[in-house]
Design an enzyme around this catalytic site. Sequence first.
Site, short mmCIF file in Angstrom:
data_model
loop_
_atom_site.label_atom_id
_atom_site.label_comp_id
_atom_site.label_asym_id
_atom_site.label_seq_id
_atom_site.Cartn_x
_atom_site.Cartn_y
_atom_site.Cartn_z
N THR A 303 0.85 -1.19 0.00
CA THR A 303 0.00 0.00 0.00
C THR A 303 0.88 1.24 0.00
O THR A 303 1.90 1.30 0.70
CB THR A 303 -0.93 0.02 1.23
OG1 THR A 303 -1.85 -1.08 1.14
CG2 THR A 303 -1.74 1.32 1.27
N PHE A 305 1.10 5.24 0.81
CA PHE A 305 0.50 6.24 1.68
C PHE A 305 1.00 7.63 1.29
O PHE A 305 2.16 7.77 0.87
CB PHE A 305 0.85 5.96 3.15
CG PHE A 305 0.31 4.65 3.66
CD1 PHE A 305 -0.88 4.59 4.37
CD2 PHE A 305 1.00 3.46 3.43
CE1 PHE A 305 -1.37 3.39 4.84
CE2 PHE A 305 0.52 2.25 3.89
CZ PHE A 305 -0.68 2.21 4.58
#
Length: 398
Positions: A303, A305
């Site tokens: 992921t 960010f």
Amino acid sequence: MDLPMNSDAASGGFTMNEILKGVGYMDLQEIRKDIDKIDNEITRLFEERMKLTYQVAAYKIENGKKVFDKQREDEKLQTLSKLGKDDFQKQAIRELFLQIMSISRKKQYTLVKEEKEGLFTTWRELPKGTKKVACFGDIGSYTEQAMEEFFGKEDIEEIHKKTFDGVIKALEIGEADYGVLPIENSSTGGISDIYDLLVKSDAYIIGEHEIKVNQALIGIPGTKVEKIRKVYSHEQGIMQSKAFLAKYPDMEVEVYESTSGSVRRVKEEGDAAHAAIGSERAAKYYGLEILQSDINQESNNSTRFIIITRQKVCMESGKKISICFEIAHESGTLYNMLAHFIFNNLNLTKIESRPIEGKKWEYRFFVEFEGNLKDAGVQNALQGLKEEANAFYLFGNF
């Protein structure tokens, strides 16, 4: 070589028999020589046209006029396309001059003086000292991990928010100096809610951080996977683990506020039939057991960010720019926008679309590309994009 004209659109005005008959009159090399002559003449005329473009740019600069005159271009394209002898040629002529006009505008933008207002303040590094940072999720979230890895655990005052919007609001009211939000997952794609929030807020991206995400099924100590009947998690955790969940049709899946919040909920409920999908660090913090690790279907699940702030700043060493634009729902508009990247040799790394509220079948486009705001090519591209878009947002250089 003169060939009889025909209204057959599929072959550009000629029937196949007429084309083949014409080829029989001339050797292939002779045909190519004629094409080369025509291409040379087209090139000469194009250069002449571009010289006039410089004069147009000089006039616009002198009189404070915009480079992009949509009404003029639409009228010109309509007039020129009528010169085609059939539908195929009409469309071909339109596409040809659409490209020529686009190239012309790109050159004009290089001659127009750069607007100085609204520029970003440049930072070489983040300010020293303790920083108040808001992140999405409870203690043990992946966002918390990204925050601590980016800022350093000793230099921050952590502020946990249960919603994405809560992080934005913490910035708006001055509760936090910075915010950390997930924006994209390698297996499930962009997180649409974040894009929508960026448009509505005054937040700017100053950095990004990527972490490896290993989702785990977490439950009360001593519980077996086969005994679980309800699973909580954020929708991202559920989507990333859908292959695992498909093996257990008796498990009821319930979307909850965050992966870490889901782990906390299982702890609070104390029900051995309930479990959560979340991080191993969350399981450790709440004293729960990892019933099965690495349940995400993609082994390289990661992921990305973003680190945001309300200050209009960018990092001096920034290598990536994030923008958003809205365009008219018309043929060629997206092509014209993307041409700014092509002609300025800018590499797009991401493009994502989101529907515009209240406008049926109209979209915003979120784009990331390589570059720095100091680069001439970037400045030229942004100048053109801002002028030709219905709405334009510059989110940051990081």
